[in-house]
Design a protein around this motif. Structure first.
Motif, PDB file in Angstrom:
ATOM      1  N   SER A   1      53.077  23.635  43.844  1.00  0.00           N
ATOM      2  CA  SER A   1      53.228  24.105  42.464  1.00  0.00           C
ATOM      3  C   SER A   1      53.504  25.606  42.398  1.00  0.00           C
ATOM      4  O   SER A   1      53.898  26.113  41.353  1.00  0.00           O
ATOM      5  CB  SER A   1      51.952  23.807  41.677  1.00  0.00           C
ATOM      6  OG  SER A   1      50.866  24.550  42.214  1.00  0.00           O
ATOM      7  N   GLU A   2      53.310  26.314  43.498  1.00  0.00           N
ATOM      8  CA  GLU A   2      53.551  27.765  43.467  1.00  0.00           C
ATOM      9  C   GLU A   2      55.035  28.102  43.548  1.00  0.00           C
ATOM     10  O   GLU A   2      55.418  29.250  43.326  1.00  0.00           O
ATOM     11  CB  GLU A   2      52.792  28.437  44.618  1.00  0.00           C
ATOM     12  CG  GLU A   2      51.291  28.317  44.466  1.00  0.00           C
ATOM     13  CD  GLU A   2      50.560  28.927  45.649  1.00  0.00           C
ATOM     14  OE1 GLU A   2      50.223  30.123  45.558  1.00  0.00           O
ATOM     15  OE2 GLU A   2      50.336  28.228  46.643  1.00  0.00           O
ATOM     16  N   ILE A   3      55.841  27.117  43.907  1.00  0.00           N
ATOM     17  CA  ILE A   3      57.301  27.313  43.911  1.00  0.00           C
ATOM     18  C   ILE A   3      57.927  26.152  43.145  1.00  0.00           C
ATOM     19  O   ILE A   3      58.601  25.306  43.735  1.00  0.00           O
ATOM     20  CB  ILE A   3      57.866  27.421  45.346  1.00  0.00           C
ATOM     21  CG1 ILE A   3      57.238  26.361  46.260  1.00  0.00           C
ATOM     22  CG2 ILE A   3      57.638  28.808  45.925  1.00  0.00           C
ATOM     23  CD1 ILE A   3      57.982  26.185  47.578  1.00  0.00           C
ATOM     24  N   PRO A   4      57.730  26.127  41.802  1.00  0.00           N
ATOM     25  CA  PRO A   4      58.153  24.950  41.032  1.00  0.00           C
ATOM     26  C   PRO A   4      59.673  24.792  40.941  1.00  0.00           C
ATOM     27  O   PRO A   4      60.171  23.666  40.932  1.00  0.00           O
ATOM     28  CB  PRO A   4      57.540  25.185  39.651  1.00  0.00           C
ATOM     29  CG  PRO A   4      57.274  26.650  39.571  1.00  0.00           C
ATOM     30  CD  PRO A   4      57.008  27.106  40.973  1.00  0.00           C
ATOM     31  N   GLY A   5      60.421  25.885  40.857  1.00  0.00           N
ATOM     32  CA  GLY A   5      61.859  25.776  40.591  1.00  0.00           C
ATOM     33  C   GLY A   5      62.691  26.064  41.828  1.00  0.00           C
ATOM     34  O   GLY A   5      62.243  26.761  42.752  1.00  0.00           O
ATOM     35  N   ASN A   6      63.895  25.530  41.852  1.00  0.00           N
ATOM     36  CA  ASN A   6      64.794  25.818  42.970  1.00  0.00           C
ATOM     37  C   ASN A   6      65.013  27.332  43.078  1.00  0.00           C
ATOM     38  O   ASN A   6      65.254  27.988  42.074  1.00  0.00           O
ATOM     39  CB  ASN A   6      66.137  25.118  42.785  1.00  0.00           C
ATOM     40  CG  ASN A   6      65.993  23.611  42.847  1.00  0.00           C
ATOM     41  OD1 ASN A   6      64.885  23.087  43.072  1.00  0.00           O
ATOM     42  ND2 ASN A   6      67.089  22.903  42.658  1.00  0.00           N
ATOM     43  N   GLY A   7      64.929  27.838  44.289  1.00  0.00           N
ATOM     44  CA  GLY A   7      65.096  29.274  44.507  1.00  0.00           C
ATOM     45  C   GLY A   7      63.795  30.067  44.413  1.00  0.00           C
ATOM     46  O   GLY A   7      63.749  31.240  44.773  1.00  0.00           O
ATOM     47  N   ASP A   8      62.722  29.422  43.950  1.00  0.00           N
ATOM     48  CA  ASP A   8      61.427  30.127  43.894  1.00  0.00           C
ATOM     49  C   ASP A   8      60.934  30.401  45.310  1.00  0.00           C
ATOM     50  O   ASP A   8      61.134  29.588  46.212  1.00  0.00           O
ATOM     51  CB  ASP A   8      60.374  29.280  43.169  1.00  0.00           C
ATOM     52  CG  ASP A   8      60.620  29.220  41.665  1.00  0.00           C
ATOM     53  OD1 ASP A   8      61.484  29.969  41.169  1.00  0.00           O
ATOM     54  OD2 ASP A   8      59.939  28.413  40.999  1.00  0.00           O
ATOM     55  N   PHE A   9      60.271  31.527  45.473  1.00  0.00           N
ATOM     56  CA  PHE A   9      59.709  31.811  46.794  1.00  0.00           C
ATOM     57  C   PHE A   9      58.386  32.554  46.673  1.00  0.00           C
ATOM     58  O   PHE A   9      58.068  33.149  45.640  1.00  0.00           O
ATOM     59  CB  PHE A   9      60.684  32.649  47.642  1.00  0.00           C
ATOM     60  CG  PHE A   9      60.826  34.073  47.172  1.00  0.00           C
ATOM     61  CD1 PHE A   9      59.954  35.061  47.596  1.00  0.00           C
ATOM     62  CD2 PHE A   9      61.834  34.419  46.274  1.00  0.00           C
ATOM     63  CE1 PHE A   9      60.065  36.374  47.143  1.00  0.00           C
ATOM     64  CE2 PHE A   9      61.944  35.725  45.814  1.00  0.00           C
ATOM     65  CZ  PHE A   9      61.072  36.702  46.245  1.00  0.00           C
ATOM     66  N   ARG A  10      57.609  32.489  47.741  1.00  0.00           N
ATOM     67  CA  ARG A  10      56.364  33.262  47.901  1.00  0.00           C
ATOM     68  C   ARG A  10      56.324  33.771  49.327  1.00  0.00           C
ATOM     69  O   ARG A  10      56.716  33.039  50.249  1.00  0.00           O
ATOM     70  CB  ARG A  10      55.127  32.375  47.719  1.00  0.00           C
ATOM     71  CG  ARG A  10      55.034  31.687  46.401  1.00  0.00           C
ATOM     72  CD  ARG A  10      54.079  32.407  45.506  1.00  0.00           C
ATOM     73  NE  ARG A  10      54.078  31.798  44.184  1.00  0.00           N
ATOM     74  CZ  ARG A  10      53.323  32.230  43.181  1.00  0.00           C
ATOM     75  NH1 ARG A  10      52.521  33.256  43.366  1.00  0.00           N
ATOM     76  NH2 ARG A  10      53.372  31.654  42.016  1.00  0.00           N
ATOM     77  N   THR A  11      55.822  34.972  49.513  1.00  0.00           N
ATOM     78  CA  THR A  11      55.572  35.446  50.869  1.00  0.00           C
ATOM     79  C   THR A  11      54.066  35.447  51.116  1.00  0.00           C
ATOM     80  O   THR A  11      53.273  35.719  50.221  1.00  0.00           O
ATOM     81  CB  THR A  11      56.119  36.865  51.083  1.00  0.00           C
ATOM     82  OG1 THR A  11      55.587  37.721  50.061  1.00  0.00           O
ATOM     83  CG2 THR A  11      57.631  36.886  51.016  1.00  0.00           C
ATOM     84  N   ARG A  12      53.680  35.107  52.317  1.00  0.00           N
ATOM     85  CA  ARG A  12      52.267  34.986  52.691  1.00  0.00           C
ATOM     86  C   ARG A  12      52.113  35.410  54.126  1.00  0.00           C
ATOM     87  O   ARG A  12      53.057  35.315  54.909  1.00  0.00           O
ATOM     88  CB  ARG A  12      51.820  33.505  52.669  1.00  0.00           C
ATOM     89  CG  ARG A  12      51.862  32.784  51.394  1.00  0.00           C
ATOM     90  CD  ARG A  12      50.481  32.533  50.847  1.00  0.00           C
ATOM     91  NE  ARG A  12      50.520  32.712  49.416  1.00  0.00           N
ATOM     92  CZ  ARG A  12      50.583  31.721  48.529  1.00  0.00           C
ATOM     93  NH1 ARG A  12      50.551  30.472  48.915  1.00  0.00           N
ATOM     94  NH2 ARG A  12      50.614  31.983  47.246  1.00  0.00           N
ATOM     95  N   ASN A  13      50.896  35.797  54.460  1.00  0.00           N
ATOM     96  CA  ASN A  13      50.546  35.954  55.854  1.00  0.00           C
ATOM     97  C   ASN A  13      49.727  34.750  56.258  1.00  0.00           C
ATOM     98  O   ASN A  13      48.680  34.503  55.674  1.00  0.00           O
ATOM     99  CB  ASN A  13      49.746  37.243  56.034  1.00  0.00           C
ATOM    100  CG  ASN A  13      50.256  38.010  57.214  1.00  0.00           C
ATOM    101  OD1 ASN A  13      50.017  37.618  58.349  1.00  0.00           O
ATOM    102  ND2 ASN A  13      50.997  39.069  56.947  1.00  0.00           N
ATOM    103  N   VAL A  14      50.208  33.991  57.221  1.00  0.00           N
ATOM    104  CA  VAL A  14      49.517  32.766  57.615  1.00  0.00           C
ATOM    105  C   VAL A  14      49.427  32.721  59.123  1.00  0.00           C
ATOM    106  O   VAL A  14      50.436  32.909  59.819  1.00  0.00           O
ATOM    107  CB  VAL A  14      50.268  31.521  57.096  1.00  0.00           C
ATOM    108  CG1 VAL A  14      49.565  30.256  57.542  1.00  0.00           C
ATOM    109  CG2 VAL A  14      50.361  31.564  55.588  1.00  0.00           C
ATOM    110  N   ALA A  15      48.231  32.498  59.624  1.00  0.00           N
ATOM    111  CA  ALA A  15      47.989  32.452  61.062  1.00  0.00           C
ATOM    112  C   ALA A  15      48.583  33.683  61.746  1.00  0.00           C
ATOM    113  O   ALA A  15      49.161  33.600  62.828  1.00  0.00           O
ATOM    114  CB  ALA A  15      48.541  31.163  61.667  1.00  0.00           C
ATOM    115  N   GLY A  16      48.463  34.818  61.098  1.00  0.00           N
ATOM    116  CA  GLY A  16      48.896  36.080  61.695  1.00  0.00           C
ATOM    117  C   GLY A  16      50.389  36.338  61.597  1.00  0.00           C
ATOM    118  O   GLY A  16      50.862  37.351  62.119  1.00  0.00           O
ATOM    119  N   ARG A  17      51.130  35.434  60.954  1.00  0.00           N
ATOM    120  CA  ARG A  17      52.570  35.620  60.840  1.00  0.00           C
ATOM    121  C   ARG A  17      52.978  35.798  59.381  1.00  0.00           C
ATOM    122  O   ARG A  17      52.456  35.100  58.506  1.00  0.00           O
ATOM    123  CB  ARG A  17      53.334  34.391  61.345  1.00  0.00           C
ATOM    124  CG  ARG A  17      53.384  34.195  62.839  1.00  0.00           C
ATOM    125  CD  ARG A  17      52.362  33.196  63.235  1.00  0.00           C
ATOM    126  NE  ARG A  17      52.574  32.681  64.586  1.00  0.00           N
ATOM    127  CZ  ARG A  17      51.616  32.088  65.294  1.00  0.00           C
ATOM    128  NH1 ARG A  17      50.394  31.978  64.812  1.00  0.00           N
ATOM    129  NH2 ARG A  17      51.863  31.622  66.491  1.00  0.00           N
TER     130      ARG A  17
END
Ligand code: FES
Ligand SMILES: [Fe+2]
Lengths: 166, 425
Positions: free
Chosen positions: B47-63
């Motif tokens: 649900s954090e990227i509901p629409g086409n082209g939506d994006f989020r950046t995150r740090n996950v497992a050190g990457r």
């Protein structure tokens, strides 16, 4: 005493209230601080990523109505509020005070703040941001109907908790 | 020889944890490879990227990871690093884009990761083919009911197998929505705790501490008209059990006493909220039947999905993950989750209910932070005071209480198996 007309409130009056409030909070005189609030007051700290959000549809850091403000003060007055036991030492700098709106018996005023917080292990945190207040002219003088403390940092990160009154 | 990480002796009713595992930087180094690169790690919610082209950046497992819904609506996760020389390609926290242009030399990728433009491309030799330089996707990306996970290791088992018994508890969360669709609410809580990350795993479902650590919260609830009296023989105002769910996942499953937006009214919600909460409950009963509706509405569940996802389905639904930035420090990220069709008033009530207990400004979480930081401080003595005690409930057979420690031992047993290369129980 009758309420002063809102147009008669000067910036110095607002500053005096802010400085008085800062002194009470730094001294942990929280019951006296409650006396500066209206009976329907709100205290808001928006999340760092949505500083202009509405607590009805956005997860805040703090969004207290008067009941939870009073509960928060009762908690902070207790030795069992572990996050503030022993209490932080805080020192607040409030500046750049401006009245930005007036309507009815209320005005909106903004200010910048730095709250230095010291606690254990020489830990120092600087909470930097802006206040946005809704102030109401009442028979007892100018009272705080809403205070919103908006932090400039993009995440709380090393500041950790907001366990004192910001 | 090094001492064992845990002493697990059911016949002697003994379970001890070597405090070194919370203090030693070498352990953290091992955890990166043996835990975080060998487990499914929570990345985000669809649900954090509901629409086409939506994006989020995150740090996950050190990457650094870029989570995207591409032009066709597919969900992808890229390593946020330029194939040219490594620059993080996307600098924003969230947004909507059809292309990502690297600031350094201007290589441009579309939201399927394809390299579409290289300035001055003619200077590269004939062997250079843009098709070889797409953004690198994470090795494995899967979702369960909207919860999306990544895996950085070789040959991962399917997410659904990995989640094992945790699936049922995620289902109970999803059942709160009539359309089986939940969404992450706007607003992120991000804060550091100066403590080892595993202490927050324990704390997130350690019900034994409620009474001592959170007495001011309980007092507030009591003042509001909720009974917080402890029934005879219990350390919590309502009964509950701790359960192992397989693969290191575990849960405390408790009878609710402190209100649930879906759907158990308490005085704090106000008289005016009663009809709406009754309607939410009636919908649950109609859709799920009386028994399942009671399970959804009248129990609180704190779920740990091994190793670092916590879902507290209680006075609200919190999704919380955390990452060790040092052996004695973690970055915590928490969100609120709610049904997509929730009314404006219900959503407001959910968020208000969340904040009474949870988060860096809540009436309870800051005291957890304090407790964990004091643990970490105390652990500087680990050479002299080698063992922590985690044996509550081992003296009985059958069901374990939420204030016993079976669920904590479940985490530690799995952790130990992965760290020592033994059979992951
Ligand atoms: S590093 Fe990205 S274009 Fe050079
Ligand atoms: Fe707690």
């Amino acid at each position: 005493m009758t309420a002063a007309p809102i147009d008669a409130v000067r910036r110095e009056d607002v500053e005096a209230l802010f400085f008085e409030e800062a002194a009470l909070l730094d001294a942990w005189r929280l019951d006296d601080w409650l006396g500066l609030l209206t009976d329907d007051a709100r205290y808001l700290v928006p999340p760092n990523d949505v500083p202009d959000g509405d607590p009805r549809d956005t997860l805040f850091t703090i969004a207290d109505d008067i009941r939870r403000i009073r509960g928060r003060v009762k908690r902070l007055n207790s030795a069992e509020a572990h996050a503030e036991s022993p209490r932080s030492r805080t020192r607040r700098m409030v500046s750049n005070v401006r009245i930005v709106e007036r309507a009815g018996d209320e005005l909106v005023a903004e200010a910048n703040f730095i709250v230095y917080r010291f606690r254990r292990d020489e830990r120092i945190g600087e909470y930097v941001g802006r206040y946005r207040y809704r102030l109401r002219s009442t028979g007892e003088g100018l009272r705080i109907a809403e205070r919103r403390a908006v932090l400039d940092c993009e995440e709380l990160g090393g500041l950790g908790s907001v366990s004192f009154i910001l | 020889m090094d001492r064992p990480f845990i002493v697990d002796e059911p016949d002697k009713e003994r379970f001890r944890l070597n405090r070194r595992v919370l203090v030693d930087p070498e352990i953290l180094e091992m955890e990166h490879r043996r835990i975080f690169d060998r487990c499914w790690i929570y990345l985000g919610h669809d649900s954090e990227i509901p629409g086409n082209g939506d994006f989020r950046t995150r740090n996950v497992a050190g990457r650094p990871v870029l989570l995207v819904r591409d032009a066709e609506g597919g969900v992808r996760a890229f390593l946020n690093t330029c194939r040219h020389r490594g620059t993080m390609v996307c600098r924003e926290r969230e947004g909507n884009r059809t292309r990502f242009t690297c600031l350094y030399h201007g290589w441009t990728y579309d939201n399927r990761g394809t390299l579409t433009h290289v300035p001055g491309e003619e200077a590269y030799g004939g062997a250079f083919d843009k098709a070889d330089f797409s953004l690198t996707e994470v090795p494995a990306l899967e979702e369960y009911r909207g919860f999306r996970f990544v895996h950085f290791g070789d040959d991962p088992e399917p997410l659904a197998d990995y989640l094992a018994g945790a699936k049922e508890y995620l289902d109970l969360v999803v059942d709160q929505s009539p359309s089986a669709r939940l969404e992450i609410v706007s607003g992120t809580q991000e804060y550091d705790i100066r403590a080892n990350w595993k202490l927050l795993v324990e704390n997130s479902f350690d019900d034994y501490h409620l009474h001592a650590t959170h007495s001011t919260y309980l007092e507030y609830m009591k003042d509001s008209g909720v009974s917080v009296r402890l029934p005879k023989g219990l350390m919590m105002p309502a009964p509950g059990v701790g359960r192992s769910l397989g693969n290191g996942h575990a849960v405390v499953d408790n009878v609710n006493f402190r209100g649930r937006p879906v759907a158990a009214w308490i005085p704090l919600y106000g008289e005016e909220a009663k009809p709406e909460i009754e309607a939410i409950r009636a919908e649950l009963v109609a859709r799920l039947g009386e028994e399942r509706a009671r399970r959804v509405a009248d129990t609180n569940r704190n779920l740990v999905v091994f190793p670092n996802l916590v879902i507290n389905d209680g006075s609200a639904v919190t999704v919380r993950t955390f990452w060790p930035t040092a052996v004695d420090r973690m970055r915590v990220t928490a969100w609120a989750l709610g049904p997509v069709e929730e009314s404006e008033t219900s959503r407001a009530r959910r968020l208000d209910s969340f904040l009474t207990f949870y988060g860096p400004g809540g009436l309870a979480t800051p005291d957890d932070v304090e407790a964990l930081e004091l643990v970490q401080g105390g652990l500087a003595t680990w050479r002299e005071t080698e063992w922590s005690e985690i044996s509550r409930g081992m003296n009985k057979t059958g069901e374990q209480l939420n204030t016993d420690e079976l669920h904590l031992r479940t985490f530690w047993r799995r952790w130990n198996a992965l760290m020592t290369g033994g059979d992951p129980a």
